[in-house]
Design an enzyme around this catalytic site. Structure first.
Site, mmCIF file in Angstrom:
data_model
loop_
_atom_site.group_PDB
_atom_site.id
_atom_site.type_symbol
_atom_site.label_atom_id
_atom_site.label_comp_id
_atom_site.label_asym_id
_atom_site.label_seq_id
_atom_site.Cartn_x
_atom_site.Cartn_y
_atom_site.Cartn_z
ATOM 1 N N ASN A 205 0.856 -1.183 0.000
ATOM 2 C CA ASN A 205 0.000 0.000 0.000
ATOM 3 C C ASN A 205 0.893 1.236 0.000
ATOM 4 O O ASN A 205 2.035 1.163 0.446
ATOM 5 C CB ASN A 205 -0.826 0.058 1.287
ATOM 6 N N ASP A 273 -4.156 -5.948 2.948
ATOM 7 C CA ASP A 273 -5.317 -6.765 3.343
ATOM 8 C C ASP A 273 -5.236 -8.177 2.782
ATOM 9 O O ASP A 273 -5.883 -9.088 3.289
ATOM 10 C CB ASP A 273 -6.616 -6.111 2.862
ATOM 11 N N LYS A 283 12.106 -15.944 -9.391
ATOM 12 C CA LYS A 283 11.428 -14.849 -10.076
ATOM 13 C C LYS A 283 10.505 -15.415 -11.165
ATOM 14 O O LYS A 283 10.940 -16.256 -11.963
ATOM 15 C CB LYS A 283 12.489 -13.932 -10.696
ATOM 16 N N ASP A 300 -6.134 -9.201 10.412
ATOM 17 C CA ASP A 300 -6.455 -7.805 10.694
ATOM 18 C C ASP A 300 -5.876 -7.483 12.073
ATOM 19 O O ASP A 300 -6.411 -7.907 13.105
ATOM 20 C CB ASP A 300 -7.971 -7.589 10.665
ATOM 21 N N ILE A 301 -4.773 -6.781 12.075
ATOM 22 C CA ILE A 301 -4.022 -6.569 13.331
ATOM 23 C C ILE A 301 -4.846 -5.740 14.317
ATOM 24 O O ILE A 301 -4.973 -6.095 15.489
ATOM 25 C CB ILE A 301 -2.654 -5.900 13.032
ATOM 26 N N PHE A 318 -6.831 3.785 12.311
ATOM 27 C CA PHE A 318 -7.054 4.788 11.269
ATOM 28 C C PHE A 318 -8.069 4.238 10.279
ATOM 29 O O PHE A 318 -8.225 3.030 10.159
ATOM 30 C CB PHE A 318 -5.745 5.087 10.531
ATOM 31 N N LYS A 332 -15.989 0.636 11.038
ATOM 32 C CA LYS A 332 -14.684 0.121 11.483
ATOM 33 C C LYS A 332 -14.556 0.190 13.011
ATOM 34 O O LYS A 332 -13.977 -0.691 13.638
ATOM 35 C CB LYS A 332 -13.539 0.901 10.831
ATOM 36 N N LYS A 336 -13.855 -3.403 14.520
ATOM 37 C CA LYS A 336 -12.490 -3.629 15.001
ATOM 38 C C LYS A 336 -12.364 -3.432 16.505
ATOM 39 O O LYS A 336 -11.260 -3.351 17.034
ATOM 40 C CB LYS A 336 -11.525 -2.724 14.247
HETATM 41 N N1 CTP Z 1 -5.350 -2.668 9.784
HETATM 42 C C1 CTP Z 1 -4.696 -3.692 10.418
HETATM 43 N N2 CTP Z 1 -4.505 -4.887 9.805
HETATM 44 C C2 CTP Z 1 -4.978 -5.103 8.564
HETATM 45 C C3 CTP Z 1 -5.655 -4.061 7.895
HETATM 46 C C4 CTP Z 1 -5.840 -2.856 8.524
HETATM 47 O O1 CTP Z 1 -4.262 -3.516 11.557
HETATM 48 N N3 CTP Z 1 -4.775 -6.278 7.983
HETATM 49 C C5 CTP Z 1 -5.577 -1.408 10.500
HETATM 50 C C6 CTP Z 1 -4.865 -0.216 9.932
HETATM 51 O O2 CTP Z 1 -3.591 -0.054 10.537
HETATM 52 C C7 CTP Z 1 -5.811 0.914 10.290
HETATM 53 C C8 CTP Z 1 -7.169 0.264 10.263
HETATM 54 O O3 CTP Z 1 -6.934 -1.122 10.393
HETATM 55 O O4 CTP Z 1 -5.583 1.372 11.606
HETATM 56 C C9 CTP Z 1 -8.013 0.510 9.075
HETATM 57 O O5 CTP Z 1 -7.314 0.342 7.892
HETATM 58 P P1 CTP Z 1 -8.019 0.622 6.488
HETATM 59 O O6 CTP Z 1 -7.076 0.274 5.380
HETATM 60 O O7 CTP Z 1 -8.644 1.983 6.471
HETATM 61 O O8 CTP Z 1 -9.230 -0.378 6.531
HETATM 62 P P2 CTP Z 1 -9.365 -1.899 6.255
HETATM 63 O O9 CTP Z 1 -9.566 -2.600 7.531
HETATM 64 O O10 CTP Z 1 -8.248 -2.385 5.404
HETATM 65 O O11 CTP Z 1 -10.752 -1.911 5.467
HETATM 66 P P3 CTP Z 1 -11.076 -1.437 3.955
HETATM 67 O O12 CTP Z 1 -9.867 -1.782 3.134
HETATM 68 O O13 CTP Z 1 -12.282 -2.235 3.618
HETATM 69 O O14 CTP Z 1 -11.380 0.028 4.023
#
Ligand code: CTP
Length: 392
Positions: A205, A273, A283, A300-301, A318, A332, A336
């Site tokens: 990302n 994700d 490769k 999802d941490i 965030f 969220k 979460k």
């Molecule tokens: N996050 C996380 N672990 C993941 C994905 C996200 O800890 N595998 C945390 C990010 O650090 C952030 C929050 O979840 O604090 C939200 O991240 P965001 O990318 O906005 O949302 P997602 O959970 O990925 O959902 P979406 O992609 O559907 O918006």
């Protein structure tokens, strides 16, 4: 941003000012350096400017700086003035109210707290003139750290070595007061994870890590013991902070679990994700055909921390959104098990400034577009208030 004006006067210990600048910046201070003419014999203004990330002030009669700022403003803008090293000469001038260069003019014009770290030959330190000057300055409320005893650069033994950098930092913390998060521990994730496809390709990302690092620094400045768990970043992890590199989402989650428990968790990392189910050992060669990579969801941490048996008291995530910011963030917050969600728009990703809305079940605070350091300060302030109010 809390600001220290660091006056470097001309002594062999001036080289230690470089390390002091690094450590102060890592602790979240902005350091505005002022050098005396003789200091430039011991350290170059260029290295001081590079480490401070600020222009070095030195010339009282510099017309542009007078116009921009003026030495009186320079003297009053700071939270604290530190003189390191403080030579016998600059202390003598201070004791007598002389102001024949910018450093002494600032010291005469300031109403801010002043910390002196004397460094000189032991005979100079012991001389009655110096003793009386120190007494005078101490009676006027100036703070001192050191000097220490030991071998001197000039070959003599006695008291006159400048205090070590950690001691100067401790003295600064003491004078600057409030460390409202002292005793609290915090985990901050930052930067982007990379999920490998083969030895050279990966899924990631966009994230510079700047906002996460700024938050980690601001929490540390407020006294929290911070562990920064970071993926790939465009900025360095702060020197002196406990920082753990984690390339993938799985590695980041492992690191987080190892560091838990903590009082505060802030998930500022852009965690991928999805990760490829298989990682090619070699490769992948191009075939000219369409190809498919099968992806699996990563852990999802933030959600796992929110549901953890050792859940931190305050879990903050965030939400980076491109549309329906509020609704998505609200979802969220619940999904979460987070206490707060900080909504930021995707436009902030590569920008200097960030525009954040703090969303919790109880309130919602919208800040204007401000620097990432300012955002970090505002968040820290909210965290301090949260604990001060004894909120659950
Ligand atoms: N996050 C996380 N672990 C993941 C994905 C996200 O800890 N595998 C945390 C990010 O650090 C952030 C929050 O979840 O604090 C939200 O991240 P965001 O990318 O906005 O949302 P997602 O959970 O990925 O959902 P979406 O992609 O559907 O918006």
């Amino acid at each position: 941003m809390p600001t220290i004006h660091l006056i470097i006067s001309g002594g062999i210990a001036a080289y230690k000012a470089l390390e002091l600048i690094r450590r102060l910046r890592d602790a979240g201070w902005r350091v505005v350096p002022v050098m005396t003419r003789s200091a430039a014999h011991f350290v170059t203004p260029l290295s001081v400017a590079a480490l401070a990330g600020e222009k070095v002030y030195g010339d009282l009669f510099s017309l542009t700086d007078e116009a921009e700022m003026g030495h009186i403003r320079l003297a009053r803008d700071a939270d604290l003035i530190v003189v390191a090293p403080a030579t016998a000469n600059i202390m003598a001038k201070m004791a007598h109210g002389e102001a024949d260069d910018l450093a002494t003019a600032v010291l005469l014009a300031t109403d801010r707290p002043v910390l002196l770290a004397p460094a000189m030959n032991p005979h100079m330190w012991d001389h009655v003139a110096t003793r009386e000057n120190v007494k005078t300055l101490a009676a006027r409320g100036m703070h001192f750290v050191g000097p220490n005893g030991g071998d001197m650069a000039c070959g003599e033994v006695g008291t006159g070595r400048m205090a070590e950098v950690p001691d100067i930092l401790a003295a600064i913390e003491k004078i600057s007061g409030a460390r409202p998060l002292a005793g609290k521990t915090a985990i901050v994730t930052a930067g982007a994870t990379q999920e490998p496809i083969d030895p050279v390709r990966f899924i990631t990302n966009g994230s510079s890590g700047r906002q996460g690092v700024a938050i980690a620094k601001a929490l540390a400045r407020a006294g929290a013991k911070v562990t920064l768990i970071h993926g790939v970043m465009q900025v360095d992890a702060p020197v002196g902070m406990n920082a753990i590199f984690a390339r993938t989402a799985d590695e980041m989650w492992t690191a987080v679990q190892q560091v838990l428990p903590a009082d505060i968790f802030i998930g500022a990392a852009a965690v991928a994700d999805y990760a490829p189910v298989e990682i090619a050992g070699q490769k992948i060669k191009k075939s000219g055909e369409e190809m498919t990579i099968t992806l699996r969801p990563t852990v999802d941490i933030l959600k796992s921390v929110g549901n953890h048996t050792r859940r931190p008291k305050l879990v903050i995530g965030f939400a980076l959104e491109t549309e329906s910011h509020f609704e998505n963030a609200q979802a969220k917050l619940a999904a979460k098990k987070s206490d707060w969600i900080l909504i930021n728009d995707v436009s902030a990703m590569h920008a200097e400034d960030n525009k954040i809305t703090l969303l919790s079940s109880a309130k919602n605070i919208e800040w204007p577009a401000i620097s990432k350091d300012s955002v970090a300060r505002m968040i820290t302030e909210e965290i301090v208030n949260h604990f001060a109010r004894g909120e659950p």
